[in-house]
Design a protein around this motif. Structure first.
Motif, mmCIF file in Angstrom:
data_model
loop_
_atom_site.group_PDB
_atom_site.id
_atom_site.type_symbol
_atom_site.label_atom_id
_atom_site.label_comp_id
_atom_site.label_asym_id
_atom_site.label_seq_id
_atom_site.Cartn_x
_atom_site.Cartn_y
_atom_site.Cartn_z
ATOM 1 N N LEU A 4 88.235 97.954 100.496
ATOM 2 C CA LEU A 4 89.142 97.083 100.503
ATOM 3 C C LEU A 4 88.814 96.595 99.461
ATOM 4 N N ALA A 5 87.666 96.032 98.595
ATOM 5 C CA ALA A 5 87.191 95.183 97.613
ATOM 6 C C ALA A 5 88.350 96.016 96.450
ATOM 7 N N ILE A 6 88.087 96.771 96.086
ATOM 8 C CA ILE A 6 89.235 97.164 95.021
ATOM 9 C C ILE A 6 90.803 96.990 95.742
ATOM 10 N N GLY A 7 90.806 97.261 96.990
ATOM 11 C CA GLY A 7 92.403 97.171 96.967
ATOM 12 C C GLY A 7 92.832 95.936 96.852
ATOM 13 N N THR A 8 91.849 94.981 97.478
ATOM 14 C CA THR A 8 92.616 93.603 97.298
ATOM 15 C C THR A 8 91.752 92.667 95.718
ATOM 16 N N MET A 9 91.410 94.062 95.049
ATOM 17 C CA MET A 9 90.503 93.016 93.637
ATOM 18 C C MET A 9 89.846 91.719 93.625
ATOM 19 N N THR A 10 88.714 91.862 94.899
ATOM 20 C CA THR A 10 88.138 91.295 94.790
ATOM 21 C C THR A 10 86.510 91.573 94.530
ATOM 22 N N LYS A 11 85.634 91.290 94.101
ATOM 23 C CA LYS A 11 84.556 91.103 94.062
ATOM 24 C C LYS A 11 84.111 91.725 95.318
ATOM 25 N N PRO A 12 83.058 92.119 95.214
ATOM 26 C CA PRO A 12 82.602 93.004 96.604
ATOM 27 C C PRO A 12 81.237 92.414 96.708
ATOM 28 N N SER A 13 80.764 92.057 97.923
ATOM 29 C CA SER A 13 80.055 91.066 98.281
ATOM 30 C C SER A 13 78.336 92.050 97.527
ATOM 31 N N SER A 14 77.549 91.080 97.104
ATOM 32 C CA SER A 14 76.527 91.693 96.412
ATOM 33 C C SER A 14 75.245 90.915 96.361
ATOM 34 N N PRO A 15 73.984 91.730 97.561
ATOM 35 C CA PRO A 15 74.206 93.081 97.906
ATOM 36 C C PRO A 15 74.824 92.927 99.331
ATOM 37 N N ASN A 16 75.393 94.673 99.318
ATOM 38 C CA ASN A 16 76.417 94.553 101.040
ATOM 39 C C ASN A 16 75.279 95.080 102.037
ATOM 40 N N ARG A 17 75.834 93.524 102.771
ATOM 41 C CA ARG A 17 75.078 93.833 103.459
ATOM 42 C C ARG A 17 74.644 95.536 104.790
ATOM 43 N N HIS A 18 76.522 96.348 104.981
ATOM 44 C CA HIS A 18 76.158 97.531 105.349
ATOM 45 C C HIS A 18 75.325 98.352 105.080
#
Lengths: 485, 485
Positions: free
Chosen positions: A348-362
């Motif tokens: 979804l981050a790539i698809g919407t071109m937004t930075k992925p959350s870091s650290p990713n909770r999953h």
């Protein structure tokens, strides 16, 4: 007896022939229906195919106007057919491919035309007898050398078509020179008609419903991550649901979607090569980091390979007994589900071109689960269990641990892409400031082996969850205002 | 201060410029050496590339004779350039590709030429005003429809180039008809020059050091099996040798050779498509079962995927303690080595086109080892061992069991190929009669789960070994005489 069998055979052929004749209308109808069904499917799978077909027709019709209108025809004459040829061979599905082929054809024609004229003059100085020999020698040498250059991998990836056209034009111009004195005129006409054809292609390709190779690559990589995510999300429950549902498993498309990822290397590399020809468009700059997509793609395939190994346990008959299941089930299901969700979030981050959350909770959750699994295995409450029965579960657990590590690598690579391609930050910036992205807390550091005793408070989750939701659903008005300032 | 920095910058640029100028000869030399090195490598990797380049030069020179010799030129005139063009675009690396493109181009030109002439006469009946409109409509419609047909996967695989040439020729002939009355002459000249060009290509391609796509596919599939075999043969010892040699592992090329197998799908499918165009040659009939190679290739990739999962344990730090090792080591090493040898034997069987021995002793050995492993695990002598330490070894063992099954599938598929392609029987036929191939003893039936108590006498092995050696080394004179009778 033999005659009888011969008669029987004859009768058999006649009967079969008659039956074939009788069935012909029915068979033709069945075949017709089948073709119609397939045509509809191909059109529905990607409606851009229909548009592409119409676009080619349009470009060809535009160029053929040169023949119909006297003033245009006067300039080019019969050479105008080069323009028609150019359109047919240069017009490709994506903008990148069309520009790449057009540039290759144009430049190669220019250079080879100039060299061909040069070769002709050089050869003509040697007199009537020497001329064909020298021209023949030039043609042979340039064809052999250029053909060999086509084997260089880097050249093949981007300039293959140009080299073919180079051989073609050089040969045409230098050989024609032997028969016609208007060699300069020939070279000039060939170049200008090709330029007309190629630019018609490029213009139609860009301005009528463009298909961007770069955008396709972008979506493909995101789509692959989602497919792996779907598998992992469903795997835990599917595996531990037992063999009752075994016969239904083949119907579950989300469990086989990952297979298309395994053989995607060639497609991705092609798309990346084509994307480099494309000008900036939409959210993509001219020098978008297409290379990085290939890196993500390679990691995705590695993960898909592990999933393929995992998948074989879905249909395996060796299953551990209930007792073992109950203990491991919960943890493995969490690992699988959380890494699946992490992949889908990255997609979804790539698809919407937004930075992925870091650290990713999953990812944090799946890492924690992996640690819990280790603690459980260390606790030694297993002594009365038959080891053979545990082996399948142990292998699944071990593969899941590998997959969690693999997902972390993918997350790192996607973060790198987000930096290189300057992805936007998620809209709600407040919780981000609490976990500064440059604080150096990489999820890599939370790996299974390296730090066995990391305790992550579960209190953080609702907050991150909120960020996650507002980020993509635009439901938070305040967040929107934050960005507009 | 600012002026100072400006001056510094200027000086910086000048210095850099000067350094670049000074380094230019050295850099050009380095680059030249690099290109020379790469050229040598590309030529050495596959010397057929050099030959192919020379062959193209030869074909082009042959066709260009049409221009030099007056009697030949008189027939074709300027149209002779179509022959030159045809050679450049049709001449491909393999015979299959050349024949495929040549046939596509020839047939498409013939059909499209005829239809183009028809379209021209149809349009010309509508009068001076209607003619360009109708021709434009025809061109648009056929271009759009034909382009759409190119999206059908089956059509794309074999007739893509033909469809492009169809659009090209139809447009050229029908549009040219609007300006010149010699439309039949144009269509005829285009067809005959293209036939001359295409047949020159096919003749040179077949009779001068031919490169057969089918043979390449055949060797590629055998080579892939060998690569997997090499990995498996070495894996056992490598894994149980411990982490001491960890730093040397990257240098061992036999351990990474399998990677090229993972992404081989596109190459194999291309080769199979091209091979179908090729006439019978050497040991291959015209209708050689190329499809079967794709099946073997798919199973090989599945096995390679499991090997990829296995490979991650080679570099993993989690290793079971010595005690566990000693017990499992021997059995796992046997499983790995025997299935590796089975793959190499299958590779050799394909390579030499002889029937693989059935049942394959290496597969029987590895299956037996897998059963022993199960017995060992069932014996319950493991109770004092930390489970976490066992998990990695358990995963390796489990993957090895999967690989043994995978190798059996490959063996079955290769046997099927041997039947379809009528591979020769091994030269020594006596021991074969002891184990009749139609007795229905499939190695599949000796699988881990299905029959847990199969005892295979070790006495059989030397006899089979003898068959194996004489089969490929031709050392047994008696065996040779057997066949010559």
């Amino acid at each position: 007896m033999e005659m009888g069998s011969g008669n029987n055979e004859k009768a058999g052929i006649l009967t079969r022939g008659w039956r074939w004749m009788k069935d012909l209308p029915k068979n033709s109808f069945t075949k017709g229906v089948e073709i119609a069904r397939q045509t509809k499917k191909i059109g529905q799978d990607d409606p851009r195919r229909v548009i592409h077909s119409l676009k080619l027709g349009l470009a060809l019709t535009l160029v053929s106007l040169f023949y119909y209108f006297q003033p245009l025809y006067k300039n080019f004459g019969v050479s105008a057919m080069w323009a028609v040829m150019t359109v047919v061979v240069v017009f490709e599905f994506s903008v990148g491919a069309t520009i790449g082929k057009g540039l290759n054809r144009g430049l190669a024609t220019f250079i080879a035309g100039a060299l061909g004229v040069g070769a002709h003059y050089l050869a003509s100085m040697t007199g009537k007898v020497g001329e064909p020999i020298f021209i023949g020698l030039f043609v042979f040498l340039q064809a052999a050398v250029t053909t060999f250059i086509r084997f260089f991998p880097k050249v093949k990836a981007r300039y293959d078509y140009g080299l073919v056209i180079f051989i073609l034009t050089f040969s045409l111009v230098s050989i024609s020179g032997f028969r016609t004195d208007e060699i300069l005129d020939l070279a000039h006409k060939r170049l200008s008609t090709i330029l007309v054809g190629a630019s018609t292609c490029v213009i139609v390709s860009i301005f009528v419903c463009p298909v961007w190779a770069g955008e396709d690559l972008h979506n493909l990589v995101a789509d692959h991550l989602e497919k792996l995510g779907n598998f992992l999300e469903g795997f835990g429950e599917e595996y531990f649901a037992g063999s009752v549902e075994a016969e239904f498993k083949d119907n579950k498309s989300f469990l086989v979607g990952y297979r298309s990822v395994l053989n995607s290397k060639t497609t991705e590399e092609n798309q990346a090569n084509l994307a480099r020809w494309e000008p900036g468009h939409g959210k993509f700059m001219y020098l978008h980091p297409w290379e990085q997509y290939l890196k993500i793609g390679a990691l995705t395939r590695k993960c898909a390979c592990r999933i393929e190994a995992l998948n074989s346990y879905l249909n395996s008959e060796i299953k551990a007994p209930e007792e073992v299941f109950q203990k491991v089930q919960e943890i493995c299901t969490i690992m699988s589900k959380e890494s699946g969700q992490a992949l889908k979030e990255l997609s979804l981050a790539i698809g919407t071109m937004t930075k992925p959350s870091s650290p990713n909770r999953h990812i944090v959750n799946s890492t924690t689960a992996a640690q819990n699994l280790e603690s459980l295995l260390k606790s030694g409450s297993w002594e009365d269990i038959n080891l053979r029965q545990l082996i399948s579960v142990a292998a699944v657990a071990s593969l899941l641990i590998d997959i969690v590590i693999s997902v972390e690598d993918i997350a790192e690579s996607v973060t790198e892409l987000a930096t290189l391609a300057k992805f936007q930050s998620p809209e709600l910036t407040v919780p981000e400031s609490k976990i500064p992205s440059n604080a150096g807390i990489s999820t890599k550091q939370l790996q299974v082996q390296d730090c066995p005793r990391v305790i992550i408070s579960i209190n953080l989750t609702p907050a991150t969850d909120e960020v996650h939701q507002s980020q993509f659903q635009d439901s938070n008005q305040e967040a929107k205002q934050n960005v507009q300032v």
